[in-house]
Write an enzyme that holds these catalytic residues in place. Structure first.
Site, mmCIF file in Angstrom:
data_model
loop_
_atom_site.group_PDB
_atom_site.id
_atom_site.type_symbol
_atom_site.label_atom_id
_atom_site.label_comp_id
_atom_site.label_asym_id
_atom_site.label_seq_id
_atom_site.Cartn_x
_atom_site.Cartn_y
_atom_site.Cartn_z
ATOM 1 N N LYS A 117 -4.899 -5.341 2.427
ATOM 2 C CA LYS A 117 -3.845 -4.963 3.374
ATOM 3 C C LYS A 117 -4.283 -5.163 4.825
ATOM 4 O O LYS A 117 -3.458 -5.352 5.706
ATOM 5 C CB LYS A 117 -3.387 -3.533 3.102
ATOM 6 C CG LYS A 117 -2.647 -3.460 1.766
ATOM 7 C CD LYS A 117 -2.072 -2.125 1.453
ATOM 8 C CE LYS A 117 -1.181 -2.182 0.220
ATOM 9 N NZ LYS A 117 -1.931 -2.355 -1.058
HETATM 10 C C1 PLP Z 1 -1.409 -2.821 -2.266
HETATM 11 C C2 PLP Z 1 -2.397 -3.353 -3.219
HETATM 12 C C3 PLP Z 1 -2.021 -4.215 -4.281
HETATM 13 C C4 PLP Z 1 -0.571 -4.578 -4.577
HETATM 14 O O1 PLP Z 1 0.015 -5.420 -3.608
HETATM 15 P P1 PLP Z 1 1.609 -5.543 -3.503
HETATM 16 O O2 PLP Z 1 1.851 -6.372 -2.301
HETATM 17 O O3 PLP Z 1 2.129 -4.131 -3.356
HETATM 18 O O4 PLP Z 1 2.096 -6.179 -4.766
HETATM 19 C C5 PLP Z 1 -3.023 -4.727 -5.106
HETATM 20 N N1 PLP Z 1 -4.317 -4.390 -4.924
HETATM 21 C C6 PLP Z 1 -4.716 -3.564 -3.927
HETATM 22 C C7 PLP Z 1 -6.158 -3.220 -3.807
HETATM 23 C C8 PLP Z 1 -3.776 -3.015 -3.042
HETATM 24 O O5 PLP Z 1 -4.186 -2.192 -2.053
#
Ligand code: PLP
Length: 467
Positions: A117
């Protein structure tokens, strides 16, 4: 470049206005009015270029004239300067010896909070502050988190002018690393709130406060979750850098919750990137695997798993893929999303299913398989992976593709963020990177509130009066 809403009842707006708004006023999600398109030659030229340069070219098209090239360059340099690996999103081949020589990890966890993120939020925060400064006024960012989003948002927005950040997490239900990553922030514009309740309680409070129009307008409430297209735009970049490393279009395997990351892959494809397949990997919360494999999009009950950042009931960004798969039919989206809000279930028409199947496939993986994959990967390569990555790697292990097709697994978190699951599977305790370890030793600041909307509203109002 202008942005339209998937529900068709909002005016077209610029990238900067879309960035500040998040959700469209008609309840829809923003998308570019027309996808910019890169030629095969332009894409071939991405090969071997520094990440920041590719980001500048891809984001430059999506941003239009909202920001100058110099502004974008400065923000990209600052955003990715905070990463511990200068390659930002390095591709690593699974060590030979594991007879999977066409298998790669795309490491997306080198940012300040060790989850993917950061890749989007680090740049989004800086562009957001710029857009806000130009427009004037202040913004209140409100988010509920089960762990990763909160720390990434704090790392991106902490210390920015004219922005107050309120992050709600369920007390006692995030890992210690995740909690400390949020509560040891030195920035005074960040306010952590531990809610006496579950993540769903915290999420419901946030939704209700956004729905209180008078309050939301008075404090200029905004969201930076993955419904904000700026996040998708920033994530599309690593699909370009990764795919352009190969001569054959790869399969991307994406650990999926809210469908934001994998939709960024669709965005890259629509901008011209050749991709074999986007393989959606879910944990036991498999709404997306069921939707893509069976044609029924139906919310279940969120079940806690070892990959908590994917424990969702509704995959908000799927609305964007449905909009595209229906030939950009806003009336179809209004009808189906209205129906879904009422009944929690929609059946996908055959033509929409067929359009989705042109790019997506899906697989589900339970906790036992997740642990087995962490153990197998450690045994074969000596490396540790986090449980979200393991969900995707399980799908990759089970995949049957011709040998020449590269398979790229998105590695979305550092194993040290989820030490309990990693230790349970492999017997190894993953090391925290030293710079994070030091940061986590700071003093914790957090406010405890009951799970009531009025308490949170009152807290925000009081903080905004006397910060
Ligand atoms: C948020 C997250 C995901 C999922 O991503 P999306 O965009 O919500 O599908 C997968 N792995 C980790 C470690 C995350 O923080």
């Amino acid at each position: 470049m202008r942005y339209l809403s998937t529900r068709g009842h909002s005016p077209l707006i610029s990238f900067a206005d879309m960035l500040l708004a998040g959700l469209a006023p008609d309840g829809g999600l923003y998308l570019p009015e027309v996808w910019p398109r890169f030629s095969p030659l332009e894409i071939a030229n991405f090969k071997g270029r520094p990440y920041g340069e590719v980001a500048e070219i891809v984001l430059g098209e999506l941003i239009g004239d909202s920001f100058s090239r110099e502004e974008l360059q400065a923000d990209i340099a600052a955003a990715y300067g905070s990463f511990s690996d200068p390659r930002i999103a390095p591709l690593s081949q699974i060590a030979p010896g594991s007879n999977q020589s066409g298998l790669y990890l795309l490491e997306l966890f080198h940012g300040p909070t060790l989850a993917f993120k950061d890749v989007a939020l680090q740049i989004l925060g800086r562009l957001f502050a710029r857009a806000l400064k130009r427009k004037g006024g202040r913004a209140t960012v409100l988010a509920a988190t089960s762990g990763d989003t909160g720390s990434a948002a704090i790392a991106a927005l902490g210390g920015l002018e004219n922005i107050e950040v309120f992050v709600l997490h369920p007390k006692g239900r995030v890992s210690e690393v995740q909690r400390r990553q949020m509560t040891t922030t030195p920035f005074t514009n960040v306010h952590n709130i531990a809610i006496e309740g579950s993540f769903d309680d915290a999420q419901a409070i946030v939704k209700d406060l956004f729905a209180e129009t008078a309050f939301a307008r008075a404090v200029n409430l905004t969201a930076v979750n993955s419904i904000n297209f700026a996040r998708i735009a920033a994530q599309a970049v690593y699909y370009f850098t990764a795919a352009s490393a190969f001569d054959v279009p790869p399969v991307f395997v994406v650990p999926t919750g809210n469908f934001g990351d994998v939709f960024a892959g669709e965005a890259a494809m629509r901008m011209g990137l050749p991709v074999d397949t986007l393989l959606v990997a879910t944990n036991a919360n498999d709404i997306m695997a069921r939707a893509l494999n069976e044609g029924v999009y139906e919310a279940g009950k969120a079940e806690p798993t070892l990959s908590p950042s994917m424990d969702i009931q509704v995959a908000s960004n799927f609305e964007r893929a449905l909009f595209e798969a229906s030939g950009r039919d806003a009336r179809f989206i209004r009808r189906e999303m209205g129906l879904f809000a009422e009944t929690k279930r929609i059946t996908l028409p055959d033509d929409v299913r067929a359009a989705l199947a042109e790019r997506y496939a899906a697989a589900r993986c339970d906790d036992a398989e997740t642990l087995a994959t962490i153990a197998r990967f450690y045994k074969e390569t000596g490396r540790l992976i986090d449980p979200h990555t393991a969900v995707a790697l399980t799908a990759a292990y089970n995949l049957d593709v011709p040998e020449k097709v590269p398979v790229v697994v998105l590695s979305t978190a550092h194993p040290a963020k989820f030490p309990a699951a990693v230790e349970q599977a492999s017997g190894q305790i993953p090391e925290l990177p030293p710079r994070l370890k030091a940061a986590l030793e700071g003093e914790e600041k957090c406010h405890l509130l009951g799970a009531e909307k009025a308490l949170v509203r009152g807290f925000i109002e009081a903080k905004l009066r006397t910060p």
